[in-house]
Design a protein around this motif. Structure first.
Motif, PDB file in Angstrom:
ATOM      1  N   ASP A   1     -36.248  44.201  49.278  1.00 16.58           N
ATOM      2  CA  ASP A   1     -35.943  42.778  49.446  1.00 16.58           C
ATOM      3  C   ASP A   1     -36.121  42.054  48.113  1.00 16.58           C
ATOM      4  O   ASP A   1     -36.429  42.685  47.092  1.00 16.58           O
ATOM      5  CB  ASP A   1     -36.787  42.162  50.582  1.00 16.58           C
ATOM      6  N   ASP A   2     -35.943  40.719  48.112  1.00 17.59           N
ATOM      7  CA  ASP A   2     -36.000  39.968  46.855  1.00 17.59           C
ATOM      8  C   ASP A   2     -37.333  40.138  46.139  1.00 17.59           C
ATOM      9  O   ASP A   2     -37.420  40.021  44.917  1.00 17.59           O
ATOM     10  CB  ASP A   2     -35.763  38.473  47.109  1.00 17.59           C
ATOM     11  N   ASP A   3     -38.388  40.416  46.915  1.00 17.97           N
ATOM     12  CA  ASP A   3     -39.712  40.596  46.297  1.00 17.97           C
ATOM     13  C   ASP A   3     -39.977  42.040  45.892  1.00 17.97           C
ATOM     14  O   ASP A   3     -41.088  42.366  45.462  1.00 17.97           O
ATOM     15  CB  ASP A   3     -40.807  40.145  47.275  1.00 17.97           C
ATOM     16  N   GLY A   4     -38.996  42.891  46.071  1.00 10.91           N
ATOM     17  CA  GLY A   4     -39.180  44.283  45.667  1.00 10.91           C
ATOM     18  C   GLY A   4     -39.875  45.122  46.721  1.00 10.91           C
ATOM     19  O   GLY A   4     -40.276  46.244  46.446  1.00 10.91           O
ATOM     20  N   VAL A   5     -40.001  44.581  47.916  1.00  9.46           N
ATOM     21  CA  VAL A   5     -40.654  45.351  48.975  1.00  9.46           C
ATOM     22  C   VAL A   5     -39.611  46.246  49.638  1.00  9.46           C
ATOM     23  O   VAL A   5     -38.527  45.783  50.019  1.00  9.46           O
ATOM     24  CB  VAL A   5     -41.303  44.412  50.026  1.00  9.46           C
ATOM     25  N   GLU A   6     -39.939  47.512  49.733  1.00  5.96           N
ATOM     26  CA  GLU A   6     -38.981  48.469  50.272  1.00  5.96           C
ATOM     27  C   GLU A   6     -38.704  48.193  51.748  1.00  5.96           C
ATOM     28  O   GLU A   6     -39.628  47.979  52.541  1.00  5.96           O
ATOM     29  CB  GLU A   6     -39.506  49.899  50.089  1.00  5.96           C
ATOM     30  N   ILE A   7     -37.425  48.217  52.099  1.00  4.70           N
ATOM     31  CA  ILE A   7     -37.035  48.043  53.503  1.00  4.70           C
ATOM     32  C   ILE A   7     -36.866  49.436  54.086  1.00  4.70           C
ATOM     33  O   ILE A   7     -36.123  50.259  53.545  1.00  4.70           O
ATOM     34  CB  ILE A   7     -35.721  47.236  53.602  1.00  4.70           C
ATOM     35  N   ILE A   8     -37.579  49.695  55.134  1.00  3.34           N
ATOM     36  CA  ILE A   8     -37.519  51.024  55.746  1.00  3.34           C
ATOM     37  C   ILE A   8     -36.501  50.988  56.887  1.00  3.34           C
ATOM     38  O   ILE A   8     -36.424  50.008  57.625  1.00  3.34           O
ATOM     39  CB  ILE A   8     -38.915  51.439  56.297  1.00  3.34           C
ATOM     40  N   GLY A   9     -35.722  52.033  57.023  1.00  5.90           N
ATOM     41  CA  GLY A   9     -34.758  52.117  58.118  1.00  5.90           C
ATOM     42  C   GLY A   9     -33.573  51.199  57.903  1.00  5.90           C
ATOM     43  O   GLY A   9     -33.183  50.929  56.767  1.00  5.90           O
ATOM     44  N   GLU A  10     -33.051  50.682  59.028  1.00  2.00           N
ATOM     45  CA  GLU A  10     -31.873  49.827  58.937  1.00  2.00           C
ATOM     46  C   GLU A  10     -32.195  48.547  58.176  1.00  2.00           C
ATOM     47  O   GLU A  10     -33.292  48.001  58.354  1.00  2.00           O
ATOM     48  CB  GLU A  10     -31.456  49.409  60.344  1.00  2.00           C
ATOM     49  N   GLY A  11     -31.263  48.049  57.407  1.00  4.38           N
ATOM     50  CA  GLY A  11     -31.516  46.784  56.722  1.00  4.38           C
ATOM     51  C   GLY A  11     -30.568  46.570  55.568  1.00  4.38           C
ATOM     52  O   GLY A  11     -29.697  47.409  55.293  1.00  4.38           O
ATOM     53  N   GLN A  12     -30.761  45.453  54.917  1.00  5.10           N
ATOM     54  CA  GLN A  12     -29.886  45.099  53.802  1.00  5.10           C
ATOM     55  C   GLN A  12     -30.726  44.565  52.656  1.00  5.10           C
ATOM     56  O   GLN A  12     -31.695  43.847  52.883  1.00  5.10           O
ATOM     57  CB  GLN A  12     -28.903  44.032  54.269  1.00  5.10           C
ATOM     58  N   GLY A  13     -30.370  44.916  51.437  1.00  6.99           N
ATOM     59  CA  GLY A  13     -31.130  44.425  50.299  1.00  6.99           C
ATOM     60  C   GLY A  13     -30.537  44.922  49.000  1.00  6.99           C
ATOM     61  O   GLY A  13     -29.357  45.260  48.930  1.00  6.99           O
ATOM     62  N   HIS A  14     -31.397  44.971  47.975  1.00  5.00           N
ATOM     63  CA  HIS A  14     -30.940  45.432  46.660  1.00  5.00           C
ATOM     64  C   HIS A  14     -31.003  46.952  46.626  1.00  5.00           C
ATOM     65  O   HIS A  14     -32.019  47.544  47.000  1.00  5.00           O
ATOM     66  CB  HIS A  14     -31.844  44.870  45.567  1.00  5.00           C
ATOM     67  N   LEU A  15     -29.931  47.544  46.145  1.00  6.30           N
ATOM     68  CA  LEU A  15     -29.886  49.011  46.091  1.00  6.30           C
ATOM     69  C   LEU A  15     -30.614  49.498  44.839  1.00  6.30           C
ATOM     70  O   LEU A  15     -30.266  49.111  43.715  1.00  6.30           O
ATOM     71  CB  LEU A  15     -28.423  49.475  46.071  1.00  6.30           C
ATOM     72  N   VAL A  16     -31.622  50.320  45.045  1.00  4.75           N
ATOM     73  CA  VAL A  16     -32.400  50.871  43.927  1.00  4.75           C
ATOM     74  C   VAL A  16     -32.528  52.379  44.131  1.00  4.75           C
ATOM     75  O   VAL A  16     -32.334  52.885  45.234  1.00  4.75           O
ATOM     76  CB  VAL A  16     -33.812  50.236  43.836  1.00  4.75           C
ATOM     77  N   ILE A  17     -32.867  53.079  43.042  1.00  6.00           N
ATOM     78  CA  ILE A  17     -33.039  54.533  43.127  1.00  6.00           C
ATOM     79  C   ILE A  17     -34.459  54.849  42.682  1.00  6.00           C
ATOM     80  O   ILE A  17     -34.935  54.333  41.674  1.00  6.00           O
ATOM     81  CB  ILE A  17     -32.027  55.289  42.228  1.00  6.00           C
ATOM     82  N   LYS A  18     -35.092  55.744  43.445  1.00  7.35           N
ATOM     83  CA  LYS A  18     -36.509  55.980  43.216  1.00  7.35           C
ATOM     84  C   LYS A  18     -36.834  56.978  42.111  1.00  7.35           C
ATOM     85  O   LYS A  18     -37.960  57.021  41.642  1.00  7.35           O
ATOM     86  CB  LYS A  18     -37.137  56.520  44.509  1.00  7.35           C
ATOM     87  N   ASN A  19     -35.893  57.845  41.799  1.00  4.84           N
ATOM     88  CA  ASN A  19     -36.247  58.973  40.929  1.00  4.84           C
ATOM     89  C   ASN A  19     -35.120  59.300  39.949  1.00  4.84           C
ATOM     90  O   ASN A  19     -33.978  58.930  40.191  1.00  4.84           O
ATOM     91  CB  ASN A  19     -36.507  60.193  41.805  1.00  4.84           C
ATOM     92  N   PRO A  20     -35.400  60.009  38.882  1.00  6.26           N
ATOM     93  CA  PRO A  20     -34.326  60.293  37.918  1.00  6.26           C
ATOM     94  C   PRO A  20     -33.463  61.487  38.338  1.00  6.26           C
ATOM     95  O   PRO A  20     -33.924  62.349  39.066  1.00  6.26           O
ATOM     96  CB  PRO A  20     -35.103  60.645  36.653  1.00  6.26           C
ATOM     97  N   TRP A  21     -32.244  61.514  37.882  1.00  3.66           N
ATOM     98  CA  TRP A  21     -31.339  62.647  38.079  1.00  3.66           C
ATOM     99  C   TRP A  21     -30.770  62.968  36.697  1.00  3.66           C
ATOM    100  O   TRP A  21     -30.839  62.126  35.783  1.00  3.66           O
ATOM    101  CB  TRP A  21     -30.255  62.306  39.106  1.00  3.66           C
ATOM    102  N   PRO A  22     -30.221  64.172  36.498  1.00  2.00           N
ATOM    103  CA  PRO A  22     -29.857  64.571  35.128  1.00  2.00           C
ATOM    104  C   PRO A  22     -28.808  63.677  34.474  1.00  2.00           C
ATOM    105  O   PRO A  22     -28.799  63.529  33.251  1.00  2.00           O
ATOM    106  CB  PRO A  22     -29.309  65.993  35.311  1.00  2.00           C
ATOM    107  N   GLY A  23     -27.936  63.040  35.276  1.00  2.00           N
ATOM    108  CA  GLY A  23     -26.831  62.275  34.690  1.00  2.00           C
ATOM    109  C   GLY A  23     -27.142  60.823  34.413  1.00  2.00           C
ATOM    110  O   GLY A  23     -26.264  60.075  33.986  1.00  2.00           O
ATOM    111  N   ILE A  24     -28.356  60.365  34.636  1.00  3.25           N
ATOM    112  CA  ILE A  24     -28.659  58.950  34.403  1.00  3.25           C
ATOM    113  C   ILE A  24     -28.611  58.648  32.899  1.00  3.25           C
ATOM    114  O   ILE A  24     -29.004  59.479  32.073  1.00  3.25           O
ATOM    115  CB  ILE A  24     -30.042  58.556  35.004  1.00  3.25           C
ATOM    116  N   ALA A  25     -28.099  57.452  32.547  1.00  6.08           N
ATOM    117  CA  ALA A  25     -28.056  57.044  31.138  1.00  6.08           C
ATOM    118  C   ALA A  25     -29.480  57.008  30.588  1.00  6.08           C
ATOM    119  O   ALA A  25     -30.437  56.725  31.322  1.00  6.08           O
ATOM    120  CB  ALA A  25     -27.415  55.676  31.027  1.00  6.08           C
ATOM    121  N   ARG A  26     -29.615  57.283  29.319  1.00  2.64           N
ATOM    122  CA  ARG A  26     -30.953  57.316  28.718  1.00  2.64           C
ATOM    123  C   ARG A  26     -31.376  56.004  28.085  1.00  2.64           C
ATOM    124  O   ARG A  26     -32.539  55.698  27.953  1.00  2.64           O
ATOM    125  CB  ARG A  26     -31.031  58.415  27.656  1.00  2.64           C
TER     126      ARG A  26
END
Ligand code: WTA
Length: 669
Positions: free
Chosen positions: A468-493
């Motif tokens: 949500d706007d405060d950065g609190v993770e929404i669990i399950g169904e919901g709507q908010g800002h899309l973020v990724i928790k962990n790195p993957w090899p193709g992420i920009a450096r």
């Protein structure tokens, strides 16, 4: 035609599953949880499929996503020595695939055709690498590429990779100013361009634009001493439309002449997995474009894996991505991912509506394309022309369809699925960004049940969530800002030359997460539905443009005192561009000013950024701090009734004026 039930789920057909690498949702889920539990083991196994001159010496993955712990960094396979060009071309030739076609190329006119095998591609890359070296390019140097989608542009990209130089492809629809800005920011040492190209019957004077940019670079104290010019126009029949091509013997070199005398042998430069491979500029919300930097090892394994699994690519397939080489889609799927998988790909330097609206379908039949990847804006354009252009052609070779660049609305999805794919081909809606290197949320053809309009589930190793706007993770169904928790090899450096901006754009908004800048919804099945950008970015015809870039161009007009740009939904382009301007004292808005403003934007940014509507206003809506309330303008152009909280406006009366200007269509044009 019976319209489909858009709320239904489209399960993979047996025909697709029978040949798929991953043939069930359970299998996808099993691999997904394995990759999350142990990402290092997962990616290490994949990395072993590639050639390493030296295996990684440090930890396979080392990163920090938490600003409170220190600077952000992401490193995969450090100490490993490889060469991406060697992996993409030499290796396949050595393995006996030298005679396989790497690329079919078709130009703007249907009779402009070329093709190249892996063996021939290797020779051209070596020659071009030797040409670059002879002009002083070394490991770490930056080479700007301003070329249409051609085999030669790919040769230049890979010859840079071969010698450890960093390519910066600038989309050939950008203006001279935009090219100048990128070449200066990226410290380009050399430019490769072409004489010109055609978009339908319209000539695109690439060399004139490049010459103007080179003069501007020189004038600002950043001279570029060499410009290689590929003779793209050699195959066109529209010769009567070609104006004189500017030429300066002091810096311009003919591609044909240089290539003719170059040796076709060139040892690859072995580079660290974390050495830069390329910089690609993308819009930034401050207006200054961001030079997104990708590195060699991680990008290689991520692009290759996504190409293989997202499109279920098999050796006999013919892949066709209509994306330009100047965008990340072209980099990852026309070049790096494709070649890593020994693909035969079709690349196209033309437009889908020339000579008529059936061009894509004609190409698909003639080249027996199995996998067709395009953008919703192109699909909408073609949909509007009517289905008969499609059904006139067989399309029997098609197996898989893909979509990228913006949300695909369910009715466009349905037309693509029913008419183009004849209900036979899954639609792979791939969500990704220049920064992510390759898709991070997308279905797998044989495994993932599709829901029209949803990019579905995360790729292996990716853990997206919403906050949500405060950065609190929404669990399950919901709507908010899309973020990724962990790195993957193709992420920009990083952002080239500005790591702080990298941190503040992608990691500061929600500490501990990579922030995409998009809003998304997650449904009860865990499917992601991308809603669109939440920052000051607009997406017009698949081009991401920041409002700040448009505004700063508007401000260059001598009569403009203030400017604000916002987007509104558009039936074809996805979003249209609306600009509000306040003129300087004593200036009067008229047709001349409007034409000047439009051409200013065309020159500063490119034709794709020209506003659809310009509204001259007496004042802009501002809050006490002087900040323009763009969200209000956005709601007004969308003719929304509820405008949200406007109490912080300095002058709330302005709302009525704004409504009058827009609703009463005081668009004087
Ligand atoms: C948007 C293009 C919905 C999104 C590869 C993202 C999408 C931006 C999709 C990145 C999709 C891309 N569904 N939206 N399948 N794919 N986008 O950097 O807003 O040019 O943040 O990369 O395009 O655009 P970029």
């Amino acid at each position: 035609m019976k319209s489909p039930d858009l709320s239904s789920v489209y399960s993979p057909s047996h025909a697709i599953q029978n040949r798929a690498y991953v043939a069930s949702l359970d299998e996808y889920l099993k691999i997904y949880s394995g990759a999350i539990e142990d990402p290092v083991q997962f990616w290490e196994k994949i990395s072993k499929q590639f050639f390493w001159k030296r295996q990684p010496t440090g930890p396979f993955l080392n990163y920090n996503f938490d600003l409170q712990k220190g600077p952000i960094f992401i490193k995969w396979m450090e100490g490993g020595l490889t060469n991406i060009c060697y992996n993409l071309v030499d290796r396949h030739v050595q393995d006996g695939y030298g005679d396989k076609i790497a690329y079919y190329w078709e130009g703007n006119e249907p009779n402009e055709q070329k093709q190249i095998t892996y063996q021939a591609l290797l020779k051209d890359i070596c020659k071009c690498a030797n040409v670059l070296k002879s002009l002083g390019i070394q490991k770490g140097d930056r080479v700007a590429i301003y070329m249409p989608t051609t085999i030669e542009a790919i040769v230049v990209m890979l010859s840079c990779a071969r010698i450890g130089a960093i390519h910066m492809v600038v989309f050939a629809g950008f203006s001279a100013d935009a090219l100048t800005e990128r070449m200066i920011d990226g410290k380009a040492k050399l430019l490769v361009t072409a004489d010109g190209t055609f978009r339908g019957t319209k000539f695109v004077p690439l060399k004139s634009i490049a010459t103007q940019a080179l003069l501007q670079c020189k004038a600002t104290g950043h001279p570029i001493n060499h410009c290689i010019v590929f003779n793209r126009l050699q195959t066109t029949k529209q010769t009567e439309h070609i104006p004189d091509i500017p030429w300066d013997d002091a810096i311009d070199h003919s591609w044909d002449a240089l290539m003719a005398s170059a040796s076709d042998l060139c040892e690859p430069e072995w580079v660290d997995a974390e050495d830069p491979l390329f910089i690609l500029y993308t819009s930034g919300s401050t207006g200054k474009p961001k030079g997104i930097l990708h590195t060699s090892g991680g990008y290689l394994i991520y692009a290759a894996t996504l190409f293989k699994y997202a499109f279920d690519y098999h050796l006999e397939d013919i892949f066709f991505c209509s994306g330009d080489l100047g965008w990340i889609t072209g980099h990852t799927f026309n070049v790096y991912g494709a070649l890593a998988c020994k693909s035969s790909s079709l690349i196209f330097d033309g437009i889908p509506t020339y000579p008529d609206g059936g061009r894509f379908w004609d190409l698909i039949d003639r080249y027996q394309v199995t996998t067709f990847y395009t953008a919703p804006t192109a699909i909408r354009t073609l949909m509007r022309l009517g289905s008969s252009y499609v059904t006139k052609h067989s399309r029997a070779s098609l197996r898989i369809l893909g979509s990228v660049g913006e949300p695909i609305d369910p009715s466009t999805w349905s037309w693509f699925y029913q008419v183009v794919g004849a209900k036979r081909c899954p639609i792979i809606d791939t969500f990704w960004q220049t920064e992510t290197g390759a898709p991070i949320i997308c279905p797998l053809p044989g495994a993932t049940p599709l829901k029209p309009g949803s990019a579905t589930l995360p790729f292996w190793g990716i853990v997206p969530t919403i906050v949500d706007d405060d950065g609190v993770e929404i669990i399950g169904e919901g709507q908010g800002h899309l973020v990724i928790k962990n790195p993957w090899p193709g992420i920009a450096r990083t952002i080239d030359g500005d790591h702080q901006r990298f941190e503040s754009t992608y990691f500061k908004p929600y500490n501990g997460y990579y922030y995409t800048g998009d809003a998304a919804k997650r449904d009860a099945d865990g499917y992601f539905w991308i809603i669109g950008r939440t920052d000051d970015m607009l997406n017009s015809s698949g081009h991401l443009i920041s409002t700040a870039e448009i505004e700063s161009a508007l401000m260059q007009h001598p009569s403009v005192a203030e400017a604000a740009a916002v987007s509104a939904p558009h039936a074809i382009k996805g979003e249209s561009i609306h600009c509000f301007i306040v003129l300087k004292h004593q200036s009067v808005y008229n047709q001349i000013i409007e034409t000047e403003i439009k051409s200013l934007i065309r020159n500063r940014l490119g034709a794709f950024a020209v506003p659809d509507l310009i509204y001259p206003l007496p004042a802009l809506p501002k809050v006490g701090s002087g900040k323009i309330m763009r969200r209000l303008l956005k709601k007004i152009v969308r003719q929304e009734i509820h405008l949200g909280d406007t109490s912080t406006l300095v002058d709330e009366n302005i709302i009525e004026q704004l409504r009058a200007f827009t609703l009463n269509k005081v668009k004087i044009f």
